[in-house]
Design a protein around this motif. Structure first.
Motif, mmCIF file in Angstrom:
data_model
loop_
_atom_site.group_PDB
_atom_site.id
_atom_site.type_symbol
_atom_site.label_atom_id
_atom_site.label_comp_id
_atom_site.label_asym_id
_atom_site.label_seq_id
_atom_site.Cartn_x
_atom_site.Cartn_y
_atom_site.Cartn_z
ATOM 1 N N MET A 1 9.086 -2.083 30.209
ATOM 2 C CA MET A 1 9.623 -2.824 31.364
ATOM 3 C C MET A 1 9.005 -4.212 31.486
ATOM 4 O O MET A 1 9.645 -5.153 31.932
ATOM 5 N N LEU A 2 7.728 -4.336 31.094
ATOM 6 C CA LEU A 2 7.045 -5.624 31.268
ATOM 7 C C LEU A 2 7.500 -6.651 30.240
ATOM 8 O O LEU A 2 7.527 -7.849 30.522
ATOM 9 N N VAL A 3 7.856 -6.202 29.046
ATOM 10 C CA VAL A 3 8.166 -7.176 27.985
ATOM 11 C C VAL A 3 9.658 -7.443 27.867
ATOM 12 O O VAL A 3 10.067 -8.542 27.503
ATOM 13 N N ILE A 4 10.474 -6.460 28.236
ATOM 14 C CA ILE A 4 11.910 -6.628 28.039
ATOM 15 C C ILE A 4 12.519 -7.811 28.810
ATOM 16 O O ILE A 4 13.445 -8.456 28.307
ATOM 17 N N PRO A 5 12.003 -8.177 29.996
ATOM 18 C CA PRO A 5 12.617 -9.329 30.678
ATOM 19 C C PRO A 5 12.158 -10.682 30.143
ATOM 20 O O PRO A 5 12.561 -11.708 30.689
ATOM 21 N N ILE A 6 11.328 -10.701 29.108
ATOM 22 C CA ILE A 6 10.766 -11.979 28.665
ATOM 23 C C ILE A 6 11.519 -12.501 27.443
ATOM 24 O O ILE A 6 11.753 -11.763 26.494
ATOM 25 N N GLY A 7 11.897 -13.775 27.505
ATOM 26 C CA GLY A 7 12.721 -14.364 26.457
ATOM 27 C C GLY A 7 11.966 -14.560 25.158
ATOM 28 O O GLY A 7 10.743 -14.649 25.128
ATOM 29 N N GLY A 8 12.703 -14.637 24.049
ATOM 30 C CA GLY A 8 12.121 -14.764 22.727
ATOM 31 C C GLY A 8 11.187 -15.958 22.600
ATOM 32 O O GLY A 8 10.143 -15.879 21.951
ATOM 33 N N ALA A 9 11.545 -17.066 23.250
ATOM 34 C CA ALA A 9 10.741 -18.273 23.102
ATOM 35 C C ALA A 9 9.420 -18.177 23.861
ATOM 36 O O ALA A 9 8.516 -18.982 23.649
ATOM 37 N N ASP A 10 9.292 -17.208 24.750
ATOM 38 C CA ASP A 10 8.028 -17.022 25.477
ATOM 39 C C ASP A 10 7.103 -16.060 24.755
ATOM 40 O O ASP A 10 6.043 -15.701 25.262
ATOM 41 N N MET A 11 7.497 -15.644 23.559
ATOM 42 C CA MET A 11 6.698 -14.674 22.819
ATOM 43 C C MET A 11 5.261 -15.130 22.536
ATOM 44 O O MET A 11 4.370 -14.283 22.485
ATOM 45 N N PRO A 12 4.996 -16.453 22.329
ATOM 46 C CA PRO A 12 3.593 -16.837 22.122
ATOM 47 C C PRO A 12 2.698 -16.369 23.269
ATOM 48 O O PRO A 12 1.567 -15.926 23.046
ATOM 49 N N VAL A 13 3.216 -16.430 24.495
ATOM 50 C CA VAL A 13 2.430 -15.987 25.646
ATOM 51 C C VAL A 13 2.268 -14.476 25.616
ATOM 52 O O VAL A 13 1.168 -13.942 25.815
ATOM 53 N N VAL A 14 3.366 -13.772 25.344
ATOM 54 C CA VAL A 14 3.341 -12.311 25.389
ATOM 55 C C VAL A 14 2.408 -11.741 24.321
ATOM 56 O O VAL A 14 1.611 -10.852 24.582
ATOM 57 N N ILE A 15 2.503 -12.301 23.098
ATOM 58 C CA ILE A 15 1.642 -11.796 22.019
ATOM 59 C C ILE A 15 0.178 -12.029 22.358
ATOM 60 O O ILE A 15 -0.666 -11.167 22.142
ATOM 61 N N SER A 16 -0.116 -13.210 22.904
ATOM 62 C CA SER A 16 -1.504 -13.502 23.271
ATOM 63 C C SER A 16 -1.999 -12.506 24.312
ATOM 64 O O SER A 16 -3.123 -12.016 24.253
ATOM 65 N N LEU A 17 -1.129 -12.227 25.285
ATOM 66 C CA LEU A 17 -1.519 -11.328 26.367
ATOM 67 C C LEU A 17 -1.729 -9.900 25.845
ATOM 68 O O LEU A 17 -2.700 -9.232 26.200
ATOM 69 N N LEU A 18 -0.829 -9.450 24.972
ATOM 70 C CA LEU A 18 -0.966 -8.098 24.412
ATOM 71 C C LEU A 18 -2.221 -8.008 23.542
ATOM 72 O O LEU A 18 -2.888 -6.979 23.495
ATOM 73 N N ASN A 19 -2.539 -9.120 22.868
ATOM 74 C CA ASN A 19 -3.772 -9.208 22.092
ATOM 75 C C ASN A 19 -4.973 -8.949 23.003
ATOM 76 O O ASN A 19 -5.866 -8.164 22.685
ATOM 77 N N SER A 20 -4.932 -9.601 24.159
ATOM 78 C CA SER A 20 -5.995 -9.426 25.133
ATOM 79 C C SER A 20 -6.070 -7.970 25.603
ATOM 80 O O SER A 20 -7.153 -7.375 25.682
ATOM 81 N N TYR A 21 -4.909 -7.372 25.889
ATOM 82 C CA TYR A 21 -4.876 -5.978 26.357
ATOM 83 C C TYR A 21 -5.483 -5.029 25.333
ATOM 84 O O TYR A 21 -6.177 -4.079 25.695
ATOM 85 N N SER A 22 -5.191 -5.279 24.038
ATOM 86 C CA SER A 22 -5.714 -4.353 23.032
ATOM 87 C C SER A 22 -7.242 -4.396 23.039
ATOM 88 O O SER A 22 -7.903 -3.384 22.795
ATOM 89 N N GLY A 23 -7.812 -5.580 23.341
ATOM 90 C CA GLY A 23 -9.263 -5.677 23.471
ATOM 91 C C GLY A 23 -9.769 -4.960 24.711
ATOM 92 O O GLY A 23 -10.775 -4.242 24.664
ATOM 93 N N LEU A 24 -9.041 -5.140 25.825
ATOM 94 C CA LEU A 24 -9.478 -4.498 27.072
ATOM 95 C C LEU A 24 -9.416 -2.977 26.952
ATOM 96 O O LEU A 24 -10.265 -2.267 27.498
ATOM 97 N N ALA A 25 -8.397 -2.483 26.227
ATOM 98 C CA ALA A 25 -8.306 -1.035 26.016
ATOM 99 C C ALA A 25 -9.532 -0.533 25.247
ATOM 100 O O ALA A 25 -10.102 0.508 25.569
#
Lengths: 481, 96
Positions: A218-242
């Protein structure tokens, strides 16, 4: 050595050494020259941590460990050797997901081993050897890890074109998401603090992970393809927090430290990407901006007048008399796989005594640094890659700018049209150069979905062609001059 | 003040974030993709927990979860460090 000496001294020293090497390894990445050594240090740190873990366990069966290492190592090595540099965003997205999933599984395994399979008749928080701190962080680890997994898979799908790159906006999604967050965390806490029946704990734990997986989608599906640099960075951060959360569960500080380093890295990259797009993180995550890909899009030239276009011959004539050329690459360069052709083109210009540099916008491409890696693959010396702040003052003294597959990041509306959706976004001021050759397949808008007046400027020449073919065409024409 | 392991963990976490921010803000944009894939490999540190989760090699759910955790974490570690090394090798190549 006595076993107590190993447990109280050798193992902690190994973990400390590992943490130090992780930090030094990261420090190596601050310079290109030391970066490869830094990466090797981090790898060594990982090896030491794994050895320390085995020493700490003392006795263990080898079967699962060897099997897991062989399968995982094989898949990882194969992926690392085979991936194309243009496919790095997809690969990083998948790796983010597997990192998150691994942390969630470790936390889940901990709950099963220490609570469910023991069936002590106590709640998890009251079980000897678990306690409330580990229970809370186990929920967090499963929550973050699972949503990182599903979010990363969706991000991968969007990057690989398996899912539409346009934002998919479900009605009431904010309410749904909030319910999922509260539901997952609330049920997790309820389960580990009040439920004593092992069967119920197991079932509820699975539900918690299920809700987290749905949330990630649900969190990623509303985000456009061109905003992927932000999303990938954020998911990168989450994998560290996990990973850090798992460190709290197991009370192992090397996980906490390296997880924190990854978390910080992802957050900073997220921040840099947001600044480069002049948007807040909240706007990227909830805004549903970024409607289409800059790579393709439909034909739409109704709004344009006074567009000058030409073929490779005209472009070559403009380039023939140039003394300085700046190449501005964008996502279209990656789509067209044009990096090697661009390098050949640049070498031909240099042979003719032209000074060639590259102007790199921070959000050009689909992940931070995407263009730099592609051009490095084509053997472009990194000294020629100029950051936005460095290259912008240079455009006044530049004869020709060649824009390959970029659009919004060179749009003058960002500086000149108050009220434009991208007004205030830092852009490359290519229009200050004497001539601009804009390679693009059509006049279709970029991801921001807005008109680019640069196409109408007197010093702009449009070259309507696929990026690779256009550069190849100019190269052929140049050679024949 | 006597600190339990959880509180010590919080201290370590917060201080490590500061160290991370200090270093990472100094990393040049040209290395941001290798930074991400390298950070990806580092997040595979969860392998430390995974190894211990799979140490009995039986068919209990906890051990099987551990096995899958090892597989996924190792993909991250091996794949992440190798691909980062491959990329950085391209940056280092000297022009003839």
């Amino acid at each position: 050595m006595s076993s107590s000496f190993i447990a109280t001294t050798v193992v902690p020293v190994l973990y400390l050494l590992s943490a130090i090497l992780f930090i030094l390894g990261l420090k190596g990445l601050t310079r290109v020259r030391s970066a490869q050594r830094g990466n090797a240090m981090s790898a060594l740190a990982m090896l030491i941590a794994a050895v320390a873990a085995l020493v700490e366990m003392g006795t263990f069966d080898l079967q699962w460990i060897v099997l897991g290492l062989v399968i995982g190592g094989g898949i990882g090595a194969l992926a690392a050797v085979r991936v194309e540099m243009t496919g790095m965003p997809e690969m990083v997205a998948l790796f983010n997901g597997s990192g998150g999933a691994a942390s969630a599984l470790v936390a889940a395994s901990y709950v099963w081993l220490n609570v469910i399979e023991k069936s002590s008749g106590e709640t998890a928080a009251n079980t000897a050897g678990v306690g409330s701190a580990s229970a809370v962080t186990a929920v967090l680890s499963m929550f973050i890890g699972a949503l990182t997994l599903s979010g990363s898979v969706v991000a991968y799908g969007k990057l690989a074109g398996k899912i539409s790159g346009s934002p998919i906006l479900l009605p009431g999604r904010h309410v749904v998401n909030l319910s999922l967050i509260l539901g997952a965390l609330g049920l997790g806490a309820y389960t580990l603090f009040t439920v004593t029946d092992p069967g119920s704990i197991a079932m509820y734990t699975l539900v918690v992970m299920g809700l987290s997986l749905v949330l990630g989608i649900m969190l990623v599906i509303p985000i456009g393809g061109a905003d992927m640099p932000v999303v990938i960075s954020l998911l990168n951060s989450y994998s560290g927090l996990a990973a850090a959360a798992t460190g709290f569960v197991l009370q192992n500080n090397v996980l906490v430290i390296s997880g924190a380093l990854v978390g910080a890295s992802g957050l900073i990259l997220t921040q840099i990407m947001c600044v480069a797009m002049n948007r807040t993180l909240a706007n990227v995550l909830f805004g549903g901006f970024g409607t289409a890909d800059s790579g393709g899009g439909s034909e739409d030239n109704r709004d344009y007048t006074n567009v000058r276009s030409g073929g490779p011959e005209e472009a070559a004539l403009v380039l023939e008399n140039a003394e300085s050329v700046v190449i501005v690459p964008g996502y279209g360069l990656a789509v067209a796989q044009a990096q090697h052709t661009v390098k050949e083109f640049a070498s031909e210009l240099e042979k003719r005594g032209v000074k060639v540099t590259y102007g790199i916008h921070p959000v050009a491409g689909r992940m931070p640094g995407h263009m730099n890696v592609l051009l490095a693959e084509a053997d472009v010396p990194y000294e020629q890659l100029l950051e936005m702040d460095v290259v912008n003052p240079e455009f006044n003294n530049t004869d020709v700018v060649v824009v390959v597959g970029a659009n919004d990041v060179v749009n003058p509306a960002a500086e000149k049209t108050p009220g434009s959706p991208i007004y205030g976004m830092p852009v490359l001021q290519v229009w200050n150069a004497a001539s601009v050759i804009m390679i693009k397949r059509s006049l279709s808008p970029g991801f921001a979905g807005i008109k680019n007046e640069l196409f109408e400027y007197d010093n702009t020449m449009m070259l309507f062609e696929d990026g690779k073919k256009a550069v190849q065409g100019m190269l052929t024409e140049l050679k024949s001059l | 003040m006597i600190m339990g392991p959880f509180l010590i963990g919080i201290y370590v976490f917060v201080l490590a974030i500061f160290v991370g921010v200090e270093i990472i803000t100094k990393i040049p944009p040209t290395l941001h993709t290798p930074l991400m894939s390298g950070a990806n490999a580092v997040s595979g540190i969860t392998i430390v927990g995974a190894l211990s989760a799979a140490k009995y090699a039986d068919t209990e759910i906890s051990s099987l979860l551990g096995l899958f955790a090892i597989i996924l974490a190792t993909i991250n570690v091996v794949g992440g460090f190798l691909v980062t090394n491959r990329m950085l090798g391209m940056f280092g190549r000297k022009k003839k």
